[in-house]
Scaffold this active site. Structure first.
Site, PDB file in Angstrom:
ATOM      1  N   GLU A   1     -15.261  -2.120  -2.018  1.00 26.45           N
ATOM      2  CA  GLU A   1     -15.845  -3.288  -2.849  1.00 26.45           C
ATOM      3  C   GLU A   1     -14.958  -4.284  -3.344  1.00 26.45           C
ATOM      4  O   GLU A   1     -13.431  -4.335  -3.312  1.00 26.45           O
ATOM      5  CB  GLU A   1     -16.579  -2.789  -4.497  1.00 26.45           C
ATOM      6  CG  GLU A   1     -17.446  -2.902  -4.782  1.00 26.45           C
ATOM      7  CD  GLU A   1     -18.644  -3.999  -4.394  1.00 26.45           C
ATOM      8  OE1 GLU A   1     -18.352  -4.564  -3.229  1.00 26.45           O
ATOM      9  OE2 GLU A   1     -19.688  -3.822  -4.790  1.00 26.45           O
TER      10      GLU A   1
ATOM     11  N   ASP B   1     -18.344  -4.867 -11.677  1.00 26.49           N
ATOM     12  CA  ASP B   1     -18.873  -5.981 -12.872  1.00 26.49           C
ATOM     13  C   ASP B   1     -19.736  -4.599 -13.809  1.00 26.49           C
ATOM     14  O   ASP B   1     -18.600  -4.435 -14.572  1.00 26.49           O
ATOM     15  CB  ASP B   1     -19.616  -6.726 -12.661  1.00 26.49           C
ATOM     16  CG  ASP B   1     -20.046  -8.033 -13.290  1.00 26.49           C
ATOM     17  OD1 ASP B   1     -19.183  -8.485 -14.295  1.00 26.49           O
ATOM     18  OD2 ASP B   1     -21.696  -8.073 -13.407  1.00 26.49           O
TER      19      ASP B   1
END
Ligand code: IMP
Ligand code: MG
Length: 180
Positions: free
Chosen positions: A100, A104
């Protein structure tokens, strides 16, 4: 494009150093586990720049495939995702490495990890290039962590704002004026 960048957070040379370090860690971990085949799964669109650099430094035989997911807008159930493209490879009994661009809130990766584990993968590990731990809502076990960054919106090296800036060779903080 460059004029929209407030400052560079991770330079090209810092990116190269961290990619090499992550690949070393991945090679060491899987070698010590005796794994001789990996399935690398990249999350579209952001991960492709990092993934293409990373795989060229991994020595374990691998294949790769991609998945596209997006979070529902605000006001929907936390952690719910919209799956737009699934992988086409069979992962039963396989060692999966999810790649990835950034973690977040953790909503995307927690769901994707659960989904892939439920399909019978032998193992599922996570490699992210950037991590914003201050923003985490759902805990995620990151196996291979690139660079920890503050709570700033960043672009470049695959990361976008409104689909732009992905081709910047560094990671930069976007100027506020771009949002407004
Ligand atoms: P999470 O589900 O909140 O962890 O979302 C992760 C996804 O949000 C990433 O794959 C990115 O697409 C996007 N994202 C989060 N922070 C940033 C940022 O600073 N710049 C660009 N995209 C971001
Ligand atoms: Mg993404």
């Amino acid at each position: 494009m460059e004029k929209d960048i407030e400052y560079i957070l991770v330079s090209e040379s810092d990116i190269a150093t961290n990619v090499a370090r992550l690949a070393d860690e991945i090679n060491d971990v899987y070698t010590s586990l005796g794994v001789d085949e990996l399935i690398v799964i990249g999350l579209l669109n952001g991960s492709i720049v990092f993934l293409s650099d990373l795989i060229r430094k991994i020595h374990i035989p691998l294949s790769y495939d991609f998945m596209r997911v997006s979070s529902y807008g605000s006001g929907t159930v936390a952690g719910e995702l919209n799956f737009k493209k699934d992988i086409e490879v069979d992962i039963i009994g396989k060692h999966v490495l999810i790649v990835e661009d950034i973690i977040d809130t953790g909503k995307t990766l927690s769901k994707v990890t659960e989904l892939l584990a439920n399909r019978g993968a032998a193992s599922v590990k996570i490699c992210t290039f950037l991590d914003k731990p201050e923003r985490r809502v759902i805990p995620v076990d990151v196996d291979f962590q690139g660079v920890v960054i503050p709570d700033k919106f960043v672009v470049g090296y695959g990361l976008d704002y409104a689909e732009k800036y992905r081709q910047l060779p560094y990671i930069g903080v976007l100027k506020n004026s771009v949002w407004e």
